[in-house]
Design a protein around this motif. Structure first.
Motif, PDB file in Angstrom:
ATOM      1  N   ILE A   1      -3.406   6.289   7.368  1.00 21.46           N
ATOM      2  CA  ILE A   1      -4.070   6.837   6.261  1.00 21.46           C
ATOM      3  C   ILE A   1      -4.841   7.964   6.315  1.00 21.46           C
TER       4      ILE A   1
ATOM      5  N   TYR B   1      -9.923  -8.823  -2.957  1.00 21.89           N
ATOM      6  CA  TYR B   1     -11.041  -8.068  -3.085  1.00 21.89           C
ATOM      7  C   TYR B   1     -11.046  -7.711  -4.470  1.00 21.89           C
TER       8      TYR B   1
ATOM      9  N   LEU C   1      -3.853  11.125   3.799  1.00 23.45           N
ATOM     10  CA  LEU C   1      -4.825  11.594   2.987  1.00 23.45           C
ATOM     11  C   LEU C   1      -4.848  12.881   3.215  1.00 23.45           C
TER      12      LEU C   1
ATOM     13  N   MET D   1     -11.071  -1.418  -0.509  1.00 22.45           N
ATOM     14  CA  MET D   1     -10.158  -2.470  -1.070  1.00 22.45           C
ATOM     15  C   MET D   1     -11.077  -3.619  -1.834  1.00 22.45           C
TER      16      MET D   1
ATOM     17  N   HIS E   1       1.057  -1.166   0.074  1.00 24.63           N
ATOM     18  CA  HIS E   1       0.021   0.320   0.073  1.00 24.63           C
ATOM     19  C   HIS E   1       0.929   1.346  -0.084  1.00 24.63           C
ATOM     20  N   ILE E   2       0.989   1.975  -1.174  1.00 25.44           N
ATOM     21  CA  ILE E   2       1.762   2.942  -1.378  1.00 25.44           C
ATOM     22  C   ILE E   2       1.403   3.953  -0.239  1.00 25.44           C
ATOM     23  N   LEU E   3       0.345   4.167  -0.062  1.00 26.35           N
ATOM     24  CA  LEU E   3      -0.027   5.356   1.138  1.00 26.35           C
ATOM     25  C   LEU E   3       0.432   5.166   2.497  1.00 26.35           C
TER      26      LEU E   3
ATOM     27  N   LYS F   1      -7.217   2.137  -1.448  1.00 20.90           N
ATOM     28  CA  LYS F   1      -6.223   2.802  -0.415  1.00 20.90           C
ATOM     29  C   LYS F   1      -4.894   3.118  -0.993  1.00 20.90           C
ATOM     30  N   ASP F   2      -4.445   2.666  -1.814  1.00 22.08           N
ATOM     31  CA  ASP F   2      -3.165   3.182  -2.239  1.00 22.08           C
ATOM     32  C   ASP F   2      -3.301   3.997  -3.223  1.00 22.08           C
ATOM     33  N   VAL F   3      -4.252   4.792  -3.668  1.00 22.63           N
ATOM     34  CA  VAL F   3      -4.318   5.840  -4.634  1.00 22.63           C
ATOM     35  C   VAL F   3      -3.003   6.914  -4.702  1.00 22.63           C
TER      36      VAL F   3
END
Lengths: 222, 222
Positions: free
Chosen positions: B19, A222, B23, B90, A16-18, B110-112
DNA sequence: GAATAATTGGGGAAAAAACCCTTTTTGAAT
DNA sequence: ATTCAAAAAGGGTTTTTTCCCCAATTATTC
């Protein structure tokens, strides 16, 4: 006494990059630590690994595509046992014991605040292990409740056969088909199943499936 | 043409501090957007909501404790339908359609990366909807493969009976016990099961369980 | 090497799950 | 009120799952 030594190198493996970037930024803000490797998965981590960036601590996500946390843990404890592994996990379930046996030194929940992250890194360095309060609690609870039921001190340890069997249990295959796939007799499948019923304290195939899901034996895509 | 208007207010609801903060920081770095509310869960969000900080766009995590994404979505589309909901998810599975029906305007993984996050916010403002390429693909695929099988255009919609049945299917109860609990005849359970086999394209109870897990019909408590 | 334990395999039986097809009940629509 | 369709319920059968108890085959240990 001031900290004047070179910072301790930390590796980060999470798809997960974030989360990964956020963790990297937090860690970089600590004087005592630096981020030497960042990778999407175990395979990439191993590829990037060299004597220059060898981390002392590795923060590792358990559920990743490609090469997942368990496989990575196994590889590291065989090839670089000096690397201290801190697992990023949402699971505070029984699989903890598997991970500890596999060489993991501690657990972090993904929503760890920066302060505790720093504390965790320092604990790993000083004591060799780290455990958040919530997870320590679970561990104690586990030892207490599981008592002297199975194995050494009650921990649920699954062998390779049981794990690959569990993975197949969570599919629509019948036991006969599972037996074929595993190249063993359907009767042995019966034995595996019954052993797991006892070990995991469940009464049906659905119970096995739910155990497998809850403990990350099968991964939900998912 | 320069953007000189007040920034568009964005709300953030996610129980993962890391997260959420990441964000928030990314969004604050965009001139056109600001973060007006941050909350751990739907209940906290509703409590904090007032005319001063009313967001135009809400970024919402679906799987939270307390008041989860679905409940929050329902409350918002009843009380503040003008708020555009962007779901952090996800899941790119069939439950998308449920969410769309519930008023959700778009989906973010979530990994946008930051760039796409900005794009998503702008799309929501301009077009009213946003969908990442990967999820758009899934949606098309869903429409294509499910075809004219059930309901209006093939989306898998489960009624209340089927959902409560599915929840029980993922336990160790036998169908007979499930029938008792649901106060209906075991034969009706047979009908429910067979209908779901068709709808969900599975062949066994394990298939039902895995569907329920993957689509959040049953919640896994780690 | 013999004793012991663990794994693997077998036969058979009872329960549960899965699959047939049919009938009754219910609810909505005209 | 009548019609129509969906939901609920039933009878019976096959397959799968679960549960007995027991035999052969490996590992382990003494």
């Amino acid at each position: 006494m001031q900290q004047t030594q070179a910072p301790v190198k930390v590796g980060l493996v999470d798809d997960h990059i974030l989360i990964r970037d956020a963790l990297a930024n937090v860690i970089r803000s600590f004087d005592e630590f630096s981020v030497s490797i960042v990778a999407d998965n175990g395979k990439e981590f191993i590829d990037k690994l060299n004597t220059g960036n060898m981390p002392e601590i590795l923060i590792l996500d358990m559920n990743m595509p490609e090469m997942d946390g368990h496989a990575t843990t196994r590889w590291i404890s065989q090839n670089h046992p000096e690397i201290k592994i801190l697992v990023l996990t949402m699971y505070d379930a029984e699989s903890l014991i598997h991970m500890i046996k596999g060489g993991v030194r501690g657990f972090l929940k993904k929503d760890v605040p920066p302060g505790e992250l720093k504390h965790a890194l320092q604990c790993i360095l000083e004591n060799g292990t780290y455990c958040s309060h919530t997870i320590t609690g679970r561990l104690f609870n586990l030892m207490k409740t599981q008592g002297t039921k199975n194995s050494a001190w009650g921990a649920i340890i699954l062998n390779d056969n049981e794990i690959s069997f569990l993975k197949l249990v969570a599919t629509e295959m019948t036991y006969k088909e599972i037996a074929q796939k595993m190249q063993i007799s359907p009767r042995t499948i019966d034995n595996y199943r019954d052993a797991l019923f006892l070990k995991l304290n469940v009464k049906s195939r659905v119970g096995l499936v739910m155990y497998a899901v809850k403990n990350g034996v099968v991964t939900i895509n998912y």
